[in-house]
Each structure stands twice: as C-alpha cells, then as structure tokens.
Design an enzyme around this catalytic site. Sequence first.
Site, PDB file in Angstrom:
ATOM      1  N   PHE A 128      17.590 -65.118  27.344  1.00 35.22           N
ATOM      2  CA  PHE A 128      18.584 -64.437  28.177  1.00 35.22           C
ATOM      3  C   PHE A 128      18.287 -64.760  29.628  1.00 35.22           C
ATOM      4  O   PHE A 128      17.169 -64.551  30.096  1.00 35.22           O
ATOM      5  CB  PHE A 128      18.562 -62.914  27.969  1.00 35.22           C
ATOM      6  CG  PHE A 128      19.623 -62.229  28.790  1.00 35.22           C
ATOM      7  CD1 PHE A 128      20.949 -62.216  28.369  1.00 35.22           C
ATOM      8  CD2 PHE A 128      19.315 -61.645  30.008  1.00 35.22           C
ATOM      9  CE1 PHE A 128      21.940 -61.624  29.142  1.00 35.22           C
ATOM     10  CE2 PHE A 128      20.300 -61.039  30.785  1.00 35.22           C
ATOM     11  CZ  PHE A 128      21.622 -61.028  30.343  1.00 35.22           C
ATOM     12  N   ASP A 215      11.506 -68.559  33.628  1.00 35.09           N
ATOM     13  CA  ASP A 215      12.194 -67.319  33.997  1.00 35.09           C
ATOM     14  C   ASP A 215      11.220 -66.166  33.733  1.00 35.09           C
ATOM     15  O   ASP A 215      11.006 -65.774  32.581  1.00 35.09           O
ATOM     16  CB  ASP A 215      13.467 -67.194  33.133  1.00 35.09           C
ATOM     17  CG  ASP A 215      14.232 -65.906  33.402  1.00 35.09           C
ATOM     18  OD1 ASP A 215      13.632 -64.955  33.944  1.00 35.09           O
ATOM     19  OD2 ASP A 215      15.427 -65.845  33.039  1.00 35.09           O
ATOM     20  N   LYS A 244      13.930 -58.010  38.881  1.00 41.25           N
ATOM     21  CA  LYS A 244      13.485 -56.755  38.256  1.00 41.25           C
ATOM     22  C   LYS A 244      12.398 -56.025  39.038  1.00 41.25           C
ATOM     23  O   LYS A 244      12.689 -55.367  40.021  1.00 41.25           O
ATOM     24  CB  LYS A 244      13.066 -57.034  36.813  1.00 41.25           C
ATOM     25  CG  LYS A 244      14.294 -57.352  35.916  1.00 41.25           C
ATOM     26  CD  LYS A 244      13.972 -57.175  34.458  1.00 41.25           C
ATOM     27  CE  LYS A 244      15.114 -57.526  33.541  1.00 41.25           C
ATOM     28  NZ  LYS A 244      16.013 -56.436  33.245  1.00 41.25           N
TER      29      LYS A 244
HETATM   30  C1  LIG Z   1      14.558 -62.905  31.473  1.00 39.32           C
HETATM   31  C2  LIG Z   1      15.755 -62.450  32.251  1.00 39.32           C
HETATM   32  N1  LIG Z   1      16.385 -63.327  33.052  1.00 39.32           N
HETATM   33  C3  LIG Z   1      17.457 -62.959  33.780  1.00 39.32           C
HETATM   34  C4  LIG Z   1      17.970 -61.686  33.722  1.00 39.32           C
HETATM   35  C5  LIG Z   1      19.181 -61.319  34.533  1.00 39.32           C
HETATM   36  O1  LIG Z   1      18.824 -60.492  35.579  1.00 39.32           O
HETATM   37  P1  LIG Z   1      19.958 -59.639  36.359  1.00 39.32           P
HETATM   38  O2  LIG Z   1      20.514 -58.654  35.393  1.00 39.32           O
HETATM   39  O3  LIG Z   1      19.205 -59.018  37.504  1.00 39.32           O
HETATM   40  O4  LIG Z   1      20.977 -60.623  36.836  1.00 39.32           O
HETATM   41  C6  LIG Z   1      17.346 -60.744  32.890  1.00 39.32           C
HETATM   42  C7  LIG Z   1      17.891 -59.376  32.768  1.00 39.32           C
HETATM   43  O5  LIG Z   1      17.665 -58.673  31.809  1.00 39.32           O
HETATM   44  C8  LIG Z   1      16.221 -61.140  32.140  1.00 39.32           C
HETATM   45  O6  LIG Z   1      15.577 -60.279  31.314  1.00 39.32           O
END
Ligand SMILES: Cc1ncc(COP(=O)(O)O)c(C=O)c1O
Length: 393
Positions: A128, A215, A244
Amino acid sequence: MAEHLMNTYKPLPVTFDHGEGVYLFDDKGERYLDALCGIAVCGLGHAHPAVSNAICEQSKRLLHTSNLYQISQQDRLADALCKVAGMDRVFFGNSGAEANEAALKLARLSGHQKGIDSPQVIVTEGSFHGRTLATLTATGNRKIQAGFEPLMPGFLRAPYNDLDAIRTIASNSPNVVAIFAEPITGEGGIRIPDDNYLVELRALCDEHGWLLMLDEIQTGMGRTGRWFAHQHADIQPDVMTLAKALGNGVPIGACLARGSAAEVFKPGNHGSTFGGNPLSTSAALAVLNSIQDDDLVNRAEQLGSRILDGFKAKLGDTEGVTSIRGRGLMLGIELDRPCGELMQTALGRNLLINVTADTVVRLLPPLILTDEQADRIVIDVSQLILDFLGSNS
Ligand SMILES: Cc1ncc(COP(=O)(O)O)c(C=O)c1O
C-alpha cells in the site's frame, strides 16, 4: 450526521474529545486504550508535552511563509533526519502519498537523466503506497485501484518476498530504474519478508544500477525497534519515504535520498506550497528529539518482544489463530477467517485496534507504553480474539 461530508469513510460510532498518552477520551468522558494510535501516527501518544509545546510556540511566531524563502526549522529537521537515517537530502510534503509521489518522480527523472525515455519502477503485490493516481497504481491491491483506471504506465509488479520474480523482470526489462517496496507491509497484513529479502534487493539494485526505494511511512520513526525497519537488515536504501509518526499527528511527509539520488531534483522539478512549513517541521523536530531523548527506539523493541511473547503464550495454541508476528510495535495476529467486526467489538470494550487484509488483527500502539499498559493490551486483545473464535466456531 455528516450529510455534507463526501462519502469516503465509514467511521465507527464514537467521537473522541481528547487524549493523554496511550488513552483517548470520548465526548461522554469514557476512556479507551489506544493500541492503534491513529494508524501508526501518534507514536509518542496523545498530547505529548514536547510536541504540544513546539506547536504552541511556533504558532505564536510563524506558521507559514512558502518555500520561496528559507525555512530554518526545515533545514534543522533535514539535518537531524539525515543524521539518523544516513541519507543526504530531504524533500518535505504533507502526507505519505505525497512523499511517495516525490520518490516516484525522482525515479522517473533519474531514468530520463540516464537516457531512459520510458522508465519503469518495480512494485510488489500486497503493498500500500497511497491514494493518489501514481501511488494507487504502485499499490498492489486491486480494491484500491478499481474504478480509477486508466492506471499510470511505468510500473511492473512482482509478488512480495519473491526474489526470483524480480530476477526475471531484470532479465526482460531494460527500462527499470527502481524497486519500490515496504520493508514490512502494513495495510497488506504485517507481512515480514525473509531475512535476506532486503539484502538481496539491495544487491540486485547495485547489480543493475537501479534505485532501492523503501516506503517506511508506517514502519519508520522507531516503530519496529530500529529508527527505520531496513536497519534490521543492515542495508541502506537510495530513497526512503516517511510520514505518519514523523509529525505525531501534524501532517508532514518526507522523501529522503542519498548519493546520486539526492542530486536528481533541481529547482523547478518538484515542489509543494505547504511542504516543510515552520509549523510541521517544528513539530517533527520535537518528535525526533523526544524519540532520541527517551530512547524510544530501544524501548519499542523491548515492548514489542514483551507483547509478542505475551500473545504467543496466550494464543499460540489457539485453533483459529494461524500466525502471531511482529517487529517492535508493529504486530499482527492472523486468524483463519475474516474478522473485520473485531474493530467494533473492541471499541465496545474501550479498546482501539484495527483489522487489515480481512483476517489480520493489527496493533500499532504508541512507543511510550508502560510495561503494565503493554500487558493490558495483551490481556484485552487475547480475550477479544478468544471470545470471537469461541462464538464463531
Ligand atoms: C506504507 C504506507 N505508504 C503510504 C501510505 C499513504 O499515506 P497517506 O495516507 O498519508 O497518504 C500509507 C498509509 O497508510 C502507508 O501505510
């Protein structure tokens, strides 16, 4: 209620009024144990004094000027982040998706700078990466993509934790410029890859001249018992994204890069109005200093072992529990059946948890737990799962 809000969420029937450490209080004064902390955001818990003070003080001086001018808080945060991450430069945005957009743009631009006109990025199943068009394309989950086609070109997909699939892509695809992956999948169900996975991805990137882009939006800032989850594998990515827990609730995202990757962007290539403004960077500096001062990275590792051992003791032999796994304070208990309803059942017991990938109870508690609070999470979550399995067998 909420008839003028776009119909994108299905919130549970509770409104929180305030928080204190690991606890949230609703508008009727009921107290809840928060084992999710806003989906890995409030790593320092709620109303942390250092973060509250930083926000208050900064808001009295200056909130925003734009990146047309120098921002000293942004410089200081970039220095501090690069020091703990071993990286060279940072671009600040306002969310995880934006941090990932920056990484994907950086990868494409690096390809063009090498003469590759149609650069491709390898991404993984079950990942994700966000909800913007590029990040939902990168995401390995059809549910997130459905209805938003056409997806973006320039992505190749491999199963997670499958090195042979990446080797096959390598021998067939001359336009690859980067691999982009989570070191542990968050939304995908707390999947922890084999110990050599990141080491081998690093080696493949070195062999083929690709960027290794990780990520760490959910795994970063101490959550897994290291500052960043890739440090468990003792490797260094070329690009890493954060969001986050970086702001403990103040929206901020960051794309960090190292070596030649750090020199790809030039003025005019990328930007953001709000990104890295004095307010969010002051908050994030306070977060980083607090994690350091209170030794919370090591604490996350200790607490994680305590909680994991506790769950193994209580649920290890339970029929219906197929796996208990975790690194630091990123924990998953997988059941043999869908268990989404557990979020609401837990709420009724004054406990906040999450269920992801249909069958995985996900826990992301704050790093400031006491031992007693950690034990309480084990007791309450185990009972919740035992009751659920007992009444659904
Ligand atoms: C691993 C990862 N990447 C990207 C995101 C996306 O972040 P945002 O919701 O701040 O755009 C999330 C959100 O849950 C995530 O867990």
